[in-house]
Design a protein around this motif. Structure first.
Motif, PDB file in Angstrom:
ATOM      1  N   THR A  29       1.093  -1.041   0.220  1.00  0.00           N
ATOM      2  CA  THR A  29       0.292  -0.138  -0.001  1.00  0.00           C
ATOM      3  C   THR A  29       0.748   1.256  -0.119  1.00  0.00           C
ATOM      4  OG1 THR A  29      -1.687  -1.098   1.208  1.00  0.00           O
ATOM      5  CG2 THR A  29      -1.922   1.074   1.251  1.00  0.00           C
ATOM      6  N   PRO A  30       0.720   2.193  -1.038  1.00  0.00           N
ATOM      7  CA  PRO A  30       1.719   3.312  -0.811  1.00  0.00           C
ATOM      8  C   PRO A  30       1.212   4.237   0.154  1.00  0.00           C
ATOM      9  CG  PRO A  30      -0.053   3.470  -2.179  1.00  0.00           C
ATOM     10  CD  PRO A  30      -0.455   2.109  -1.841  1.00  0.00           C
ATOM     11  N   SER A  31       2.218   4.922   1.195  1.00  0.00           N
ATOM     12  CA  SER A  31       1.738   5.512   2.220  1.00  0.00           C
ATOM     13  C   SER A  31       0.735   6.476   1.844  1.00  0.00           C
ATOM     14  CB  SER A  31       3.542   6.431   1.804  1.00  0.00           C
ATOM     15  OG  SER A  31       3.281   7.315   3.365  1.00  0.00           O
ATOM     16  N   LEU A  32       0.320   6.802   2.452  1.00  0.00           N
ATOM     17  CA  LEU A  32      -1.045   7.670   3.053  1.00  0.00           C
ATOM     18  C   LEU A  32      -0.672   8.869   3.405  1.00  0.00           C
ATOM     19  CD1 LEU A  32      -4.286   8.441   1.747  1.00  0.00           C
ATOM     20  CD2 LEU A  32      -4.882   7.109   4.003  1.00  0.00           C
ATOM     21  N   ARG A  33      -0.401   9.719   3.053  1.00  0.00           N
ATOM     22  CA  ARG A  33      -0.194  11.309   3.266  1.00  0.00           C
ATOM     23  C   ARG A  33      -1.269  12.401   3.685  1.00  0.00           C
ATOM     24  NH1 ARG A  33       2.091  10.705   8.100  1.00  0.00           N
ATOM     25  NH2 ARG A  33       2.079  13.096   8.536  1.00  0.00           N
ATOM     26  N   LEU A  34      -2.052  12.611   4.472  1.00  0.00           N
ATOM     27  CA  LEU A  34      -3.555  13.713   4.652  1.00  0.00           C
ATOM     28  C   LEU A  34      -2.371  15.108   5.327  1.00  0.00           C
ATOM     29  CD1 LEU A  34      -5.694  10.858   5.393  1.00  0.00           C
ATOM     30  CD2 LEU A  34      -5.758  11.960   3.218  1.00  0.00           C
ATOM     31  N   ASP A  35      -1.661  15.175   4.952  1.00  0.00           N
ATOM     32  CA  ASP A  35      -1.014  16.489   5.636  1.00  0.00           C
ATOM     33  C   ASP A  35      -1.634  17.482   5.204  1.00  0.00           C
ATOM     34  OD1 ASP A  35       1.496  15.650   7.535  1.00  0.00           O
ATOM     35  OD2 ASP A  35       2.393  15.182   5.279  1.00  0.00           O
ATOM     36  N   GLY A  36      -2.024  18.802   5.812  1.00  0.00           N
ATOM     37  CA  GLY A  36      -2.319  19.303   5.190  1.00  0.00           C
ATOM     38  C   GLY A  36      -4.409  19.658   5.927  1.00  0.00           C
ATOM     39  N   ARG A  37      -4.559  18.324   5.733  1.00  0.00           N
ATOM     40  CA  ARG A  37      -5.976  17.720   5.498  1.00  0.00           C
ATOM     41  C   ARG A  37      -6.701  18.167   6.575  1.00  0.00           C
ATOM     42  NH1 ARG A  37      -7.390  16.841   0.385  1.00  0.00           N
ATOM     43  NH2 ARG A  37      -4.950  16.781  -0.511  1.00  0.00           N
ATOM     44  N   ARG A  38      -8.082  18.623   6.437  1.00  0.00           N
ATOM     45  CA  ARG A  38      -9.313  18.242   7.689  1.00  0.00           C
ATOM     46  C   ARG A  38      -9.930  16.756   8.046  1.00  0.00           C
ATOM     47  NH1 ARG A  38      -9.578  22.082  10.926  1.00  0.00           N
ATOM     48  NH2 ARG A  38     -11.956  21.819  10.577  1.00  0.00           N
ATOM     49  N   ALA A  39     -10.230  16.629   8.352  1.00  0.00           N
ATOM     50  CA  ALA A  39     -10.924  15.743   8.438  1.00  0.00           C
ATOM     51  C   ALA A  39     -12.240  15.868   9.344  1.00  0.00           C
ATOM     52  CB  ALA A  39     -10.378  13.946   8.836  1.00  0.00           C
ATOM     53  N   LEU A  40     -13.484  15.026   9.940  1.00  0.00           N
ATOM     54  CA  LEU A  40     -14.353  15.285  10.710  1.00  0.00           C
ATOM     55  C   LEU A  40     -14.997  13.831  10.775  1.00  0.00           C
ATOM     56  CD1 LEU A  40     -16.355  16.733  12.310  1.00  0.00           C
ATOM     57  CD2 LEU A  40     -18.214  16.657  10.159  1.00  0.00           C
ATOM     58  N   VAL A  41     -14.160  13.653  11.875  1.00  0.00           N
ATOM     59  CA  VAL A  41     -14.909  12.040  12.415  1.00  0.00           C
ATOM     60  C   VAL A  41     -15.992  11.929  13.323  1.00  0.00           C
ATOM     61  CG1 VAL A  41     -14.682   9.423  12.997  1.00  0.00           C
ATOM     62  CG2 VAL A  41     -12.715  11.700  11.745  1.00  0.00           C
ATOM     63  N   THR A  42     -17.698  11.407  13.042  1.00  0.00           N
ATOM     64  CA  THR A  42     -18.628  11.659  13.811  1.00  0.00           C
ATOM     65  C   THR A  42     -18.896   9.768  14.873  1.00  0.00           C
ATOM     66  OG1 THR A  42     -20.255  10.068  12.448  1.00  0.00           O
ATOM     67  CG2 THR A  42     -20.051  12.397  12.201  1.00  0.00           C
ATOM     68  N   GLY A  43     -18.734   9.709  15.671  1.00  0.00           N
ATOM     69  CA  GLY A  43     -19.255   8.865  17.236  1.00  0.00           C
ATOM     70  C   GLY A  43     -17.568   8.470  16.858  1.00  0.00           C
ATOM     71  N   ALA A  44     -16.585   9.372  17.257  1.00  0.00           N
ATOM     72  CA  ALA A  44     -14.648   8.965  17.441  1.00  0.00           C
ATOM     73  C   ALA A  44     -14.776   8.329  18.603  1.00  0.00           C
ATOM     74  CB  ALA A  44     -14.655  10.450  16.697  1.00  0.00           C
ATOM     75  N   GLY A  45     -15.272   8.741  20.134  1.00  0.00           N
ATOM     76  CA  GLY A  45     -15.579   8.334  20.760  1.00  0.00           C
ATOM     77  C   GLY A  45     -14.953   6.717  21.579  1.00  0.00           C
ATOM     78  N   ARG A  46     -15.191   5.973  20.095  1.00  0.00           N
ATOM     79  CA  ARG A  46     -14.807   4.537  21.287  1.00  0.00           C
ATOM     80  C   ARG A  46     -15.049   4.047  19.410  1.00  0.00           C
ATOM     81  NH1 ARG A  46     -19.551   4.751  24.621  1.00  0.00           N
ATOM     82  NH2 ARG A  46     -21.114   5.372  23.124  1.00  0.00           N
ATOM     83  N   GLY A  47     -14.463   2.600  19.600  1.00  0.00           N
ATOM     84  CA  GLY A  47     -14.504   1.526  18.158  1.00  0.00           C
ATOM     85  C   GLY A  47     -14.261   1.808  16.765  1.00  0.00           C
ATOM     86  N   ILE A  48     -14.953   1.928  15.850  1.00  0.00           N
ATOM     87  CA  ILE A  48     -14.546   1.983  14.766  1.00  0.00           C
ATOM     88  C   ILE A  48     -14.193   3.791  14.504  1.00  0.00           C
ATOM     89  CG2 ILE A  48     -15.422   2.342  12.157  1.00  0.00           C
ATOM     90  CD1 ILE A  48     -16.809  -0.626  12.853  1.00  0.00           C
ATOM     91  N   GLY A  49     -15.021   4.645  15.186  1.00  0.00           N
ATOM     92  CA  GLY A  49     -14.943   5.948  15.267  1.00  0.00           C
ATOM     93  C   GLY A  49     -13.398   6.456  15.251  1.00  0.00           C
ATOM     94  N   LEU A  50     -12.972   5.701  16.309  1.00  0.00           N
ATOM     95  CA  LEU A  50     -11.513   6.222  17.279  1.00  0.00           C
ATOM     96  C   LEU A  50     -10.687   5.732  16.557  1.00  0.00           C
ATOM     97  CD1 LEU A  50     -11.282   5.730  21.238  1.00  0.00           C
ATOM     98  CD2 LEU A  50      -9.299   4.932  19.292  1.00  0.00           C
TER      99      LEU A  50
END
Length: 167
Positions: free
Chosen positions: A6-27
């Motif tokens: 898998t190529p290196s995945l870099r997301l520098d400078g990007r913004r991500a919103l994660v819902t349900g981020a407190g545990r499990g898959i979201g975390l």
């Protein structure tokens, strides 16, 4: 035999919103995005959980902020999206289940699950997409769902037909 890499995945400078981020898959998604260099906005109803995740991401060298939010509150979602910088990535992960059999699902159960799992997921994605289109920037919207009900659960009609009989 050589395995594909898998190529290196870099997301520098990007913004991500994660819902349900407190545990499990979201975390796990939030941690992976932060490790790839994205600034992650963690959203969940339980502020304490996402604050702990944001702290752990920071200690790991990543960038994250916790914003307690009930994504079923469309006005609050709209307000959040309007005051935040544009998101390049949405991981729409918040969800719930009330594991009862098909015949035992109440109107309250059904409304609770569809309000979060369908309605909120749709309008969060629409709000993020709308901002992307208005800005002319591309991004990624990732919708996550889960088969949590277990055997005989009402969200599994294939199992319902096989596992239950009615007289």
């Amino acid at each position: 035999m050589g395995l594909p890499r898998t190529p290196s995945l870099r997301l520098d400078g990007r913004r991500a919103l994660v819902t349900g981020a407190g545990r499990g898959i979201g975390l796990a998604c939030a941690a992976a995005l932060a490790q790839a260099g994205a600034h992650v906005v963690l959203v969940a109803r339980t502020g304490r959980e996402i604050e702990q995740v944001a702290e752990a991401i920071g200690k790991d060298g990543g960038s994250a902020e916790a914003i307690p939010l009930d994504v079923t509150d469309s006005e609050a979602v709209t307000a959040l999206l309007e005051k935040q910088e544009l998101f390049d990535i949405l991981v729409n992960n918040a969800g719930t289940n009330r594991p009862v059999t098909f015949l035992d699902v109440t109107v309250e159960d059904f409304d609770s699950m569809t309000r979060l799992n369908l309605r909120a997921a749709f309008f969060v994605a629409q709000g993020v997409a709308r901002r992307m289109v208005q800005s002319g920037r591309r991004g990624s919207i990732i919708q996550i769902s889960s088969d949590m009900a277990g055997p005989g659960g009402w969200v599994q009609p294939h199992r319902l037909l096989c596992d239950q009989t009615w007289d």
